[in-house]
Motif scaffolding. Structure first.
Motif, PDB file in Angstrom:
ATOM      1  N   LEU A   1       0.824  -1.204   0.000  1.00  0.00           N
ATOM      2  CA  LEU A   1       0.000   0.000   0.000  1.00  0.00           C
ATOM      3  C   LEU A   1       0.861   1.258   0.000  1.00  0.00           C
ATOM      4  O   LEU A   1       1.959   1.271   0.574  1.00  0.00           O
ATOM      5  CB  LEU A   1      -0.916   0.007   1.229  1.00  0.00           C
ATOM      6  CG  LEU A   1      -2.031  -1.040   1.243  1.00  0.00           C
ATOM      7  CD1 LEU A   1      -2.812  -0.970   2.551  1.00  0.00           C
ATOM      8  CD2 LEU A   1      -2.963  -0.853   0.059  1.00  0.00           C
ATOM      9  N   PRO A   2       0.390   2.335  -0.654  1.00  0.00           N
ATOM     10  CA  PRO A   2       1.164   3.582  -0.695  1.00  0.00           C
ATOM     11  C   PRO A   2       1.218   4.248   0.676  1.00  0.00           C
ATOM     12  O   PRO A   2       0.374   4.011   1.547  1.00  0.00           O
ATOM     13  CB  PRO A   2       0.401   4.434  -1.714  1.00  0.00           C
ATOM     14  CG  PRO A   2      -0.993   3.907  -1.688  1.00  0.00           C
ATOM     15  CD  PRO A   2      -0.861   2.435  -1.413  1.00  0.00           C
ATOM     16  N   GLU A   3       2.244   5.099   0.849  1.00  0.00           N
ATOM     17  CA  GLU A   3       2.392   5.819   2.105  1.00  0.00           C
ATOM     18  C   GLU A   3       1.299   6.876   2.256  1.00  0.00           C
ATOM     19  O   GLU A   3       0.654   7.280   1.289  1.00  0.00           O
ATOM     20  CB  GLU A   3       3.775   6.475   2.169  1.00  0.00           C
ATOM     21  CG  GLU A   3       4.940   5.487   2.119  1.00  0.00           C
ATOM     22  CD  GLU A   3       5.024   4.634   3.376  1.00  0.00           C
ATOM     23  OE1 GLU A   3       4.472   5.071   4.415  1.00  0.00           O
ATOM     24  OE2 GLU A   3       5.605   3.529   3.314  1.00  0.00           O
TER      25      GLU A   3
ATOM     26  N   GLY B   1      -0.438  10.265   2.382  1.00  0.00           N
ATOM     27  CA  GLY B   1      -0.161  11.504   1.666  1.00  0.00           C
ATOM     28  C   GLY B   1       0.269  11.298   0.229  1.00  0.00           C
ATOM     29  O   GLY B   1       0.338  12.253  -0.554  1.00  0.00           O
ATOM     30  N   GLU B   2       0.567  10.074  -0.135  1.00  0.00           N
ATOM     31  CA  GLU B   2       0.961   9.778  -1.521  1.00  0.00           C
ATOM     32  C   GLU B   2      -0.281   9.632  -2.397  1.00  0.00           C
ATOM     33  O   GLU B   2      -1.315   9.130  -1.953  1.00  0.00           O
ATOM     34  CB  GLU B   2       1.782   8.497  -1.550  1.00  0.00           C
ATOM     35  CG  GLU B   2       2.464   8.217  -2.893  1.00  0.00           C
ATOM     36  CD  GLU B   2       3.339   6.970  -2.830  1.00  0.00           C
ATOM     37  OE1 GLU B   2       3.878   6.575  -3.869  1.00  0.00           O
ATOM     38  OE2 GLU B   2       3.466   6.409  -1.716  1.00  0.00           O
ATOM     39  N   HIS B   3      -0.166  10.065  -3.639  1.00  0.00           N
ATOM     40  CA  HIS B   3      -1.270  10.004  -4.617  1.00  0.00           C
ATOM     41  C   HIS B   3      -2.483  10.806  -4.147  1.00  0.00           C
ATOM     42  O   HIS B   3      -3.645  10.407  -4.352  1.00  0.00           O
ATOM     43  CB  HIS B   3      -1.707   8.571  -4.889  1.00  0.00           C
ATOM     44  CG  HIS B   3      -0.595   7.686  -5.365  1.00  0.00           C
ATOM     45  ND1 HIS B   3       0.113   7.941  -6.512  1.00  0.00           N
ATOM     46  CD2 HIS B   3      -0.060   6.555  -4.832  1.00  0.00           C
ATOM     47  CE1 HIS B   3       1.023   6.997  -6.681  1.00  0.00           C
ATOM     48  NE2 HIS B   3       0.947   6.157  -5.666  1.00  0.00           N
ATOM     49  N   ILE B   4      -2.254  11.945  -3.513  1.00  0.00           N
ATOM     50  CA  ILE B   4      -3.379  12.760  -3.052  1.00  0.00           C
ATOM     51  C   ILE B   4      -4.144  13.351  -4.231  1.00  0.00           C
ATOM     52  O   ILE B   4      -5.379  13.417  -4.225  1.00  0.00           O
ATOM     53  CB  ILE B   4      -2.873  13.887  -2.114  1.00  0.00           C
ATOM     54  CG1 ILE B   4      -2.263  13.267  -0.849  1.00  0.00           C
ATOM     55  CG2 ILE B   4      -4.001  14.846  -1.759  1.00  0.00           C
ATOM     56  CD1 ILE B   4      -1.720  14.290   0.112  1.00  0.00           C
ATOM     57  N   GLU B   5      -3.444  13.754  -5.261  1.00  0.00           N
ATOM     58  CA  GLU B   5      -4.085  14.407  -6.405  1.00  0.00           C
ATOM     59  C   GLU B   5      -4.629  13.406  -7.418  1.00  0.00           C
ATOM     60  O   GLU B   5      -5.235  13.812  -8.408  1.00  0.00           O
ATOM     61  CB  GLU B   5      -3.088  15.342  -7.083  1.00  0.00           C
ATOM     62  CG  GLU B   5      -2.591  16.474  -6.178  1.00  0.00           C
ATOM     63  CD  GLU B   5      -1.620  17.378  -6.897  1.00  0.00           C
ATOM     64  OE1 GLU B   5      -1.287  17.050  -8.073  1.00  0.00           O
ATOM     65  OE2 GLU B   5      -1.199  18.376  -6.309  1.00  0.00           O
ATOM     66  N   ALA B   6      -4.407  12.123  -7.217  1.00  0.00           N
ATOM     67  CA  ALA B   6      -4.893  11.118  -8.172  1.00  0.00           C
ATOM     68  C   ALA B   6      -6.411  10.978  -8.064  1.00  0.00           C
ATOM     69  O   ALA B   6      -6.989  11.164  -6.979  1.00  0.00           O
ATOM     70  CB  ALA B   6      -4.223   9.771  -7.903  1.00  0.00           C
TER      71      ALA B   6
ATOM     72  N   VAL C   1      -5.114   0.339  -5.081  1.00  0.00           N
ATOM     73  CA  VAL C   1      -5.216  -0.319  -3.777  1.00  0.00           C
ATOM     74  C   VAL C   1      -5.751  -1.747  -3.927  1.00  0.00           C
ATOM     75  O   VAL C   1      -5.252  -2.695  -3.300  1.00  0.00           O
ATOM     76  CB  VAL C   1      -6.115   0.508  -2.835  1.00  0.00           C
ATOM     77  CG1 VAL C   1      -6.401  -0.257  -1.548  1.00  0.00           C
ATOM     78  CG2 VAL C   1      -5.470   1.850  -2.521  1.00  0.00           C
ATOM     79  N   LYS C   2      -6.765  -1.930  -4.771  1.00  0.00           N
ATOM     80  CA  LYS C   2      -7.332  -3.258  -4.984  1.00  0.00           C
ATOM     81  C   LYS C   2      -6.297  -4.202  -5.582  1.00  0.00           C
ATOM     82  O   LYS C   2      -6.192  -5.381  -5.184  1.00  0.00           O
ATOM     83  CB  LYS C   2      -8.549  -3.153  -5.902  1.00  0.00           C
ATOM     84  CG  LYS C   2      -9.242  -4.470  -6.161  1.00  0.00           C
ATOM     85  CD  LYS C   2     -10.425  -4.291  -7.094  1.00  0.00           C
ATOM     86  CE  LYS C   2     -11.088  -5.635  -7.385  1.00  0.00           C
ATOM     87  NZ  LYS C   2     -12.227  -5.487  -8.330  1.00  0.00           N
ATOM     88  N   ALA C   3      -5.510  -3.714  -6.551  1.00  0.00           N
ATOM     89  CA  ALA C   3      -4.482  -4.556  -7.157  1.00  0.00           C
ATOM     90  C   ALA C   3      -3.421  -4.951  -6.135  1.00  0.00           C
ATOM     91  O   ALA C   3      -2.942  -6.098  -6.126  1.00  0.00           O
ATOM     92  CB  ALA C   3      -3.846  -3.820  -8.336  1.00  0.00           C
ATOM     93  N   ASP C   4      -3.037  -4.031  -5.233  1.00  0.00           N
ATOM     94  CA  ASP C   4      -2.042  -4.344  -4.202  1.00  0.00           C
ATOM     95  C   ASP C   4      -2.570  -5.392  -3.222  1.00  0.00           C
ATOM     96  O   ASP C   4      -1.852  -6.329  -2.843  1.00  0.00           O
ATOM     97  CB  ASP C   4      -1.659  -3.070  -3.452  1.00  0.00           C
ATOM     98  CG  ASP C   4      -0.949  -2.066  -4.352  1.00  0.00           C
ATOM     99  OD1 ASP C   4      -0.380  -2.500  -5.370  1.00  0.00           O
ATOM    100  OD2 ASP C   4      -0.983  -0.857  -4.039  1.00  0.00           O
ATOM    101  N   ILE C   5      -3.841  -5.259  -2.816  1.00  0.00           N
ATOM    102  CA  ILE C   5      -4.427  -6.233  -1.886  1.00  0.00           C
ATOM    103  C   ILE C   5      -4.530  -7.614  -2.535  1.00  0.00           C
ATOM    104  O   ILE C   5      -4.221  -8.640  -1.913  1.00  0.00           O
ATOM    105  CB  ILE C   5      -5.804  -5.740  -1.406  1.00  0.00           C
ATOM    106  CG1 ILE C   5      -5.655  -4.461  -0.579  1.00  0.00           C
ATOM    107  CG2 ILE C   5      -6.516  -6.816  -0.592  1.00  0.00           C
ATOM    108  CD1 ILE C   5      -6.965  -3.855  -0.149  1.00  0.00           C
ATOM    109  N   ASP C   6      -4.947  -7.664  -3.790  1.00  0.00           N
ATOM    110  CA  ASP C   6      -5.047  -8.944  -4.495  1.00  0.00           C
ATOM    111  C   ASP C   6      -3.685  -9.602  -4.652  1.00  0.00           C
ATOM    112  O   ASP C   6      -3.543 -10.825  -4.513  1.00  0.00           O
ATOM    113  CB  ASP C   6      -5.697  -8.740  -5.863  1.00  0.00           C
ATOM    114  CG  ASP C   6      -7.180  -8.424  -5.757  1.00  0.00           C
ATOM    115  OD1 ASP C   6      -7.765  -8.729  -4.704  1.00  0.00           O
ATOM    116  OD2 ASP C   6      -7.744  -7.876  -6.729  1.00  0.00           O
ATOM    117  N   SER C   7      -2.678  -8.794  -4.953  1.00  0.00           N
ATOM    118  CA  SER C   7      -1.333  -9.346  -5.106  1.00  0.00           C
ATOM    119  C   SER C   7      -0.822  -9.928  -3.792  1.00  0.00           C
ATOM    120  O   SER C   7      -0.226 -11.017  -3.765  1.00  0.00           O
ATOM    121  CB  SER C   7      -0.389  -8.255  -5.613  1.00  0.00           C
ATOM    122  OG  SER C   7       0.930  -8.742  -5.715  1.00  0.00           O
TER     123      SER C   7
END
Length: 363
Positions: free
Chosen positions: A217-219, A221-226, A235-241
């Protein structure tokens, strides 16, 4: 030849749907013969260069647009005037109809690679003229194919045509069409794999999974503007992996694990016996079919019973008491029909007998 400028001319069994102006120049027509006459839904004259015929098909209706395109000696305005009503006629056809454009398009197309998906590779011309480019653009925009260049032609010395009896420089060709349902897009649905949640009972598996998720998972504050949708996908891809590496998937049990080569052999023999019985219903063929069907039934039941006994023994030995008794009770109960229920207008529950009465009343 025809007295009516736009209309239908019937001579015994040969109806002709034709459209042209009072000068009897240009014009397009359909000659409908035989049983197809009963399948004609409608005919619409569009202008002196095209008309449309709709025929009832086996699976889908067929909309055929007959056209006569201006030749290269015509100016650009005439060609633009031709393709504008053709576009409207095509769009006016129902979405589920089979749409076919036929006639004289006065076009030449070559064998260029970039047009291969539209024109195929069997064109007889070396160059593409302006009408050919317009035709390719129209066909590509409608996901159509130019079939006169898409398939291999018969050599000219073997080609048989019927000379037109309407004082024309064209030849009449007879075509037999058959409809089939396409299976190209029938992609079989595949169930997504399920995670083996039973492994989460082990502490080491839980620890490994938590560490993998935290690392993926990202830290903060990261990807705030995404965008929110992109952030959720990551996030879903990271959890599945992480789950795929730590928890793993459940191996799906194959259906009919009891079905082997012996079952396939007796099934083929029963099918062959049924074919002989249907072809020649003698007493001997009927008795042979009944014998093979009985052998198949006994074999299948025995295979299923032995497989169920093996599964129950495995559950008992592995001390899976709950699954064992659930399987045992299901085998003792046998087939249990599903109860049919529905709500009436007052919100009351109607059971099986009342449901059948409602069904009978609605028919």
């Amino acid at each position: 030849m025809l007295e009516e400028s736009i209309g239908t001319y019937v001579q015994r069994w040969l109806p002709i749907y034709q459209g042209c102006d009072n000068t009897h120049k240009l014009g397009t027509a359909f000659i409908v013969m035989g049983e197809i006459q009963k399948r004609v839904i409608g005919w619409w004259p569009i202008d002196n260069r095209m008309c449309k015929l709709k025929i009832r098909g086996r699976y889908f209706n067929v909309s055929i647009i007959n056209v006569h395109c201006p030749h290269l000696g015509s100016n650009d305005d005439d060609r633009d005037t031709f393709y504008a009503p053709l576009e409207r006629a095509y769009v006016s056809c129902p979405k589920h109809d089979v749409k076919i454009v036929i006639g004289d398009l006065n076009a030449q197309v070559d064998q260029k690679e970039e047009f291969r998906s539209v024109i195929g590779k069997f064109s007889a011309h070396r160059l593409t003229n302006e009408n050919g480019l317009r035709l390719i653009d129209f066909a590509a925009s409608k996901s159509m194919a130019i079939h006169s260049t898409y398939f291999q032609h018969t050599p000219y010395r073997y080609r048989i045509t019927i000379r037109s009896c309407f004082d024309s420089d064209h030849y009449l060709l007879m075509v037999k069409m058959r409809q089939r349902l396409s299976i190209v897009n029938n992609i079989r649905y595949r169930h997504p794999p399920r995670y083996d949640l039973e492994r989460l009972k082990f502490p080491e598996v839980v620890t490994e999974y938590v560490q993998s998720v935290e690392a993926a998972l990202p830290e903060e504050g990261e990807h705030i503007e995404a965008p929110l949708e992109d952030l959720w996908c990551n996030v879903k891809a990271d959890i599945d992996s992480a789950a795929e590496g730590a928890i793993e998937f459940v191996e799906r049990n194959q259906r009919n694990g009891w079905f082997d080569e012996k079952c396939q052999t007796i099934l083929d023999e029963k099918t062959a016996a049924r074919g002989w019985m249907l072809q020649l219903g003698t007493r001997q063929n009927v008795m042979r079919y009944k014998l093979k069907r009985g052998q198949q039934t006994n074999l299948f039941k025995g295979k299923k019973r032995r497989l169920e006994e093996m599964k129950c023994e495995e559950m008992y030995r592995s001390q899976e008491t709950r699954k064992f008794y659930k399987k045992l009770n299901a085998s003792r109960a046998g087939f249990v029909p599903r109860a049919e229920m529905c709500l009436d207008k007052d919100g009351g529950i109607l059971m099986d007998e009342r449901v059948e009465q409602v069904k009978a009343a609605l028919k």
